[in-house]
Design an enzyme around this catalytic site. Structure first.
Site, PDB file in Angstrom:
ATOM      1  CG  HIS A  48       0.414   6.194  -0.662  1.00  0.00           C
ATOM      2  ND1 HIS A  48      -0.662   6.652  -1.376  1.00  0.00           N
ATOM      3  CD2 HIS A  48      -0.102   5.591   0.459  1.00  0.00           C
ATOM      4  CE1 HIS A  48      -1.780   6.350  -0.738  1.00  0.00           C
ATOM      5  NE2 HIS A  48      -1.471   5.705   0.370  1.00  0.00           N
ATOM      6  CG  HIS A  97      -1.810   1.190   1.319  1.00  0.00           C
ATOM      7  ND1 HIS A  97      -3.082   1.197   0.826  1.00  0.00           N
ATOM      8  CD2 HIS A  97      -1.602   2.429   1.852  1.00  0.00           C
ATOM      9  CE1 HIS A  97      -3.635   2.384   1.039  1.00  0.00           C
ATOM     10  NE2 HIS A  97      -2.759   3.148   1.669  1.00  0.00           N
ATOM     11  CD  GLU A  98       1.586   3.592   3.671  1.00  0.00           C
ATOM     12  OE1 GLU A  98       1.832   4.667   3.072  1.00  0.00           O
ATOM     13  OE2 GLU A  98       0.542   3.406   4.318  1.00  0.00           O
TER      14      GLU A  98
END
Length: 377
Positions: A33, A29-30
C-alpha cells in the site's frame, strides 16, 4: 519455578515465532500500500505494524510516522485525508482544505491510482509467497514421486473402482497429474464428490470413476483434519522418489504454481463448506496460527518460511474478498464508481463498512471459538 519455565518455553516456542511470521506478513502487505500510494502522489501520515498505543516509532523526512503498536494483530497505512486506520475519508476535513492539499489525499487521487494502491497490499502478499517458495525450491529442491500405485488399500474407493498396483495415474477429471502430490492435492479437497481418474495399465488407458472417502487424519503434531482419500499408496520402487532442484527462473515459476495451488485449494475448501462435505472447524484464528508457528519452528527455518508463504497467500486472498473494511471491499466500491461515474455516497459507504466490520468480527470470533474448542475438546 516450573511454571516460570513453562511460561518461558511457551513464549519462546509459540509466541515469538508467531509474532515474527505475522510481523513479516503485515509489514509486506502494508508496504505494498505504502509504495504504490507514494508513487501515486498520495501523502502518507502513518505506517503502523499493530494497533493501539504506540510502542516505538520515528517520523521520516516525508512526515510519515513509522511505528510498532501494542496489539500485533495487523497493521495499516493512514493516508492524508483519512479519518481512521480503515481509510474512511474525513469528509469534514476534506471540505476545509485547499485543492492543492486535496490532490495529496487518498480520496483526491484518480480512481485507478486508488485502486492500484488498495490492490497493492494483497499483491505484495502474493509476491512474498512466490518469493519464499522460489527460495525454498532453489535452495532445498523438492522431493517428488511418480503417480504410480504401489498398494491399494482394502475396501477403499480405489479398490472398488478397480485400480491395481503398478497402475500409473495420468489425469483426474481431465487435469493431468505429473506427481503423486498432484493426485493427493486434487483428491484431498473433494471428499464425497465423484471424480474420474484416467490410468495407464500395460499400455492401455482406462477411465475409472470413484468417490473419495471423507476421512479424519492427524499430522505429525496430532492436529486433526478431514480430507478426501481414495486409498492408494506409492513407494520408492513404484514412485521413484527423487529430489528435483530448480534454477532461479524455474524456482519462481514453481513458486507461482505452488501459490496458485493454495488459492484453488482455498476455494475448493469453501465450496466444500457450502455443500457440507467438510466441517467449518478447520477455520482457525490467531491461536491456531500461533500453534502452527511454534510447531513449524521445531522443524527448522525452512518449515517456518513455508508456513509464512502459505499464510501470506491466505492473507492476500482474504483481503481481496469483496467485504467492506477489507481491500476487496474498497475495490468493489471503486468498480461501482467506475460504472456510475461518481463515488458511492458517504452514507451508503458508512452502512456498508459497519456491516463489513460486523462480518469480519463474527468471523474472527468463530475462528477463535474453533481454536478454543480444538484445545479443550
Amino acid at each position: 519455578m516450573t511454571y516460570l519455565l513453562d511460561a518461558l518455553q511457551f513464549v519462546t516456542g509459540y509466541i515469538v515465532p508467531f509474532l515474527l511470521v505475522l510481523t513479516l506478513l503485515v509489514f509486506v502487505h502494508e508496504m505494498g500500500h505504502y509504495l504504490v500510494g507514494r508513487w501515486s502522489g498520495i501523502r502518507i501520515l502513518a505506517f503502523s505494524v499493530g494497533f493501539g498505543p504506540e510502542l516505538l516509532g520515528w517520523t521520516d523526512k516525508h512526515g510519515t510516522r513509522w511505528k510498532f503498536c501494542v496489539i500485533p494483530l495487523g497493521g495499516y497505512v493512514k493516508f492524508y485525508g483519512d479519518e481512521d486506520a480503515a481509510s474512511t475519508p474525513d469528509y469534514k476535513r476534506l471540505e476545509t482544505i485547499s485543492p492543492q492539499e486535496r490532490a495529496q489525499t487518498f480520496l483526491g487521487a484518480k480512481l485507478w491510482k486508488r485502486a492500484a494502491t488498495v490492490a497493492a497490499g494483497p499483491i505484495a502478499n502474493f509476491i512474498l509467497a512466490i518469493a519464499i517458495f522460489a527460495v525454498l525450491f532453489a535452495v532445498y529442491g523438492r522431493s517428488v514421486a511418480d503417480p504410480v500405485v504401489a498398494q491399494v488399500k482394502e475396501n477403499s474407493a480405489a479398490a472398488k473402482a478397480g485400480i491395481l498396483p503398478r497402475d500409473r495415474l495420468i489425469a483426474i477429471d481431465g487435469t493431468p497429474v505429473a506427481t503423486f502430490d498432484d493426485v493427493r492435492r486434487y483428491v484431498s479437497v473433494r471428499p464425497e464428490l465423484e471424480i474420474k481418474i484416467r490410468i495407464e495399465r500395460d499400455g492401455a488407458f482406462l477411465d475409472l470413476p470413484m468417490v473419495p472417502q471423507r476421512t479424519e487424519i492427524s499430522d505429525q503434531f496430532g492436529n486433526k483434519m478431514e480430507i478426501g482419500i481414495i486409498g492408494i499408496v506409492t513407494d520408492q520402487d513404484a514412485g521413484n522418489f527423487r529430489l528435483v532442484t530448480y534454477g532461479p527462473i524455474e524456482a519462481i515459476g514453481q513458486g507461482a504454481l505452488q501459490s496458485w495451488h493454495i488459492v484453488t485449494g482455498t476455494f475448493d475448501y469453501l465450496a466444500n463448506l457450502v455443500t457440507g462435505r467438510m466441517k467449518a472447524d478447520q477455520l482457525g484464528g490467531p491461536i491456531r496460527v500461533a500453534q502452527a508457528s511454534g510447531q513449524m519452528a521445531t522443524l527448522g527455518v525452512a518449515a517456518v518460511l513455508q508456513l509464512a508463504a502459505v499464510l501470506s497467500v491466505s492473507i492476500g486472498l482474504l483481503n481481496l474478498m469483496p467485504v467492506p473494511v477489507l481491500d476487496g471491499g474498497h475495490l468493489m466500491f471503486y468498480a461501482v464508481e467506475a460504472l456510475r461515474g461518481k463515488p458511492v455516497g458517504a452514507a451508503a459507504q458508512d452502512v456498508a463498512y459497519r456491516i463489513g466490520f460486523a462480518m469480519v468480527l463474527m468471523l474472527m470470533v468463530f475462528a477463535t471459538w474453533n481454536d478454543i474448542s480444538m484445545f479443550f475438546g
